[in-house]
Design an enzyme around this catalytic site. Structure first.
Site, PDB file in Angstrom:
ATOM      1  CG  LEU A  51      -3.587  -0.984  -5.693  1.00  0.00           C
ATOM      2  CD1 LEU A  51      -2.238  -0.913  -6.688  1.00  0.00           C
ATOM      3  CD2 LEU A  51      -3.043  -1.668  -4.427  1.00  0.00           C
ATOM      4  CG  HIS A  55      -2.530   1.060  -1.871  1.00  0.00           C
ATOM      5  ND1 HIS A  55      -4.072   1.465  -2.911  1.00  0.00           N
ATOM      6  CD2 HIS A  55      -2.575   1.109  -1.138  1.00  0.00           C
ATOM      7  CE1 HIS A  55      -4.385   0.689  -1.422  1.00  0.00           C
ATOM      8  NE2 HIS A  55      -3.491  -0.062  -0.706  1.00  0.00           N
ATOM      9  CD  GLN A  79      -4.215  -8.164   7.273  1.00  0.00           C
ATOM     10  OE1 GLN A  79      -3.725  -8.047   6.336  1.00  0.00           O
ATOM     11  NE2 GLN A  79      -4.504  -6.359   7.110  1.00  0.00           N
ATOM     12  N   GLY A 165       2.394   2.246   4.329  1.00  0.00           N
ATOM     13  CA  GLY A 165       1.552   3.123   4.976  1.00  0.00           C
ATOM     14  C   GLY A 165       1.531   3.875   6.926  1.00  0.00           C
ATOM     15  CG  MET A 202      -6.895   9.230  -0.672  1.00  0.00           C
ATOM     16  SD  MET A 202      -5.330   9.249  -2.065  1.00  0.00           S
ATOM     17  CE  MET A 202      -5.897  11.419  -2.462  1.00  0.00           C
TER      18      MET A 202
HETATM   19  O1  PAF Z   1      -2.066  -2.320   4.770  1.00  0.00           O
HETATM   20  C1  PAF Z   1      -2.541  -3.257   4.105  1.00  0.00           C
HETATM   21  O2  PAF Z   1      -2.487  -3.031   3.471  1.00  0.00           O
HETATM   22  C2  PAF Z   1      -2.294  -4.634   4.516  1.00  0.00           C
HETATM   23  O3  PAF Z   1      -2.920  -4.563   6.501  1.00  0.00           O
HETATM   24  C3  PAF Z   1      -1.328  -5.465   4.525  1.00  0.00           C
HETATM   25  C4  PAF Z   1      -0.053  -5.166   4.899  1.00  0.00           C
HETATM   26  C5  PAF Z   1      -0.478  -5.481   3.127  1.00  0.00           C
HETATM   27  C6  PAF Z   1      -1.159  -6.774   5.163  1.00  0.00           C
HETATM   28  O4  PAF Z   1      -2.027  -7.167   4.834  1.00  0.00           O
END
Ligand code: PAF
Length: 298
Positions: A51, A55, A79, A165, A202
């Site tokens: 973070l 965030h 992902q 974001g 960031m």
């Molecule tokens: O933007 C991110 O940090 C990620 O893609 C998320 C939305 C937490 C999903 O894993």
């Protein structure tokens, strides 16, 4: 330090709210149903940890929209593609918990991969619309992984609002679209990108940049701003795009895309002058993305 300052500091420390850290969906649901019974509203901020101030600004936005803020930390394997940075993605769980505690988060959900994807898991969310092209042309697996994990997080927390974001602008539009399409009862809120003093957006991935690359990295945003200025002088998009890609390439970027799109559908042609300029480019091993709003053409 005087005794009274010491006492004040101690009071402050002991009064600092300690969030509940929860690893299981069943426990999370139990915890949140108690909160809902008190008629409190809930906001969710999904994160992959590591973070930074960006965030924390999402958490601050979340507090403006709900009584109780839940943050999740989960580096979502689905992902990431083969050869991407899943293994090296920064993991700073203890520091993250402390940062979230100091932002007054009520509950932190940190599931294991097994909790999110138990043996036999075989479903995913299929996407079209704003998920087409841009990131998908370079990371075809990405949005299906994001949409699947975000769906699971939303159905586990059932928040009133969820905050994402604008730095990941295409992701934000994809999430707005599929939550609407699937009737998931949540309001999706986009929060503005936070930038370093030289303009670099960031991102947890900025930590991968060498000191030399870090100096160059700010040029990504600078080129977006140049494009905006050139477009405001009615230069053709093709010319503006060609110039910016040449500039970025000359200083060491490998540009994946630099595109001007409709700000909601992310399609072409652009309807109604709402435009977003989006870029993704590699600098050494680090892939950076950024975007800005482009005001209506005069
Ligand atoms: O933007 C991110 O940090 C990620 O893609 C998320 C939305 C937490 C999903 O894993």
């Amino acid at each position: 330090m005087t005794k009274s300052t010491e006492n004040a500091l101690h009071d402050c420390e002991t009064q600092m709210h300690q969030p509940s850290v929860i690893n299981q969906i069943s426990e999370l649901r139990k915890h949140l149903s108690n909160i809902r019974r008190q008629s409190k509203t809930i906001a969710l901020v999904p994160t992959m940890g590591a973070l930074h101030q960006g965030h924390l600004s999402l958490i601050q936005t979340a507090h403006q929209h709900a009584d109780c803020v839940v943050a999740s930390i989960f580096v979502n394997p689905t992902q990431f593609g083969v050869g991407e940075d899943f293994d090296s993605y920064p993991r700073t769980e203890q520091e993250d918990i402390e940062k979230l505690a100091s932002e007054g988060v009520d509950c932190i959900f940190i599931p294991s991969a097994k909790e999110m994807y138990p043996t036999g898991f075989c479903s995913s969310v299929d996407l079209q619309g704003p998920a087409r092209e841009l990131e998908t042309s370079h990371r075809p697996h990405f949005f299906s992984g994001v949409a699947t994990v975000v769906t699971k997080l939303l159905l586990s927390v059932m928040p009133d609002t969820a905050i994402f974001g604008e730095k990941d602008y295409q992701q934000l539009q994809v999430i707005k679209q599929f939550t609407r399409d699937l009737n998931i009862p949540v309001k999706i809120i986009g929060a503005p990108t936070l930038r370093e003093t030289d303009g670099l957006a960031m991102s947890s991935r900025n930590a991968y940049l060498s000191p030399a690359e870090r100096k160059i990295a700010a040029q990504l945003y600078a080129q977006l701003v140049n494009c905006e200025a050139d477009l405001s002088k009615n230069q053709s998009w093709q010319e503006v795009q060609r110039k910016a890609i040449t500039n970025l390439t000359q200083i060491g970027f490998e540009v994946d895309y630099l595109e001007l799109r409709d700000s909601q559908t992310l399609n072409l042609p652009i309807i109604g002058n709402q435009r977003r300029l989006l870029v993704a480019a590699k600098l050494g091993k680090t892939r950076l993305i950024d975007n800005i709003h482009i005001p209506a053409a005069s």
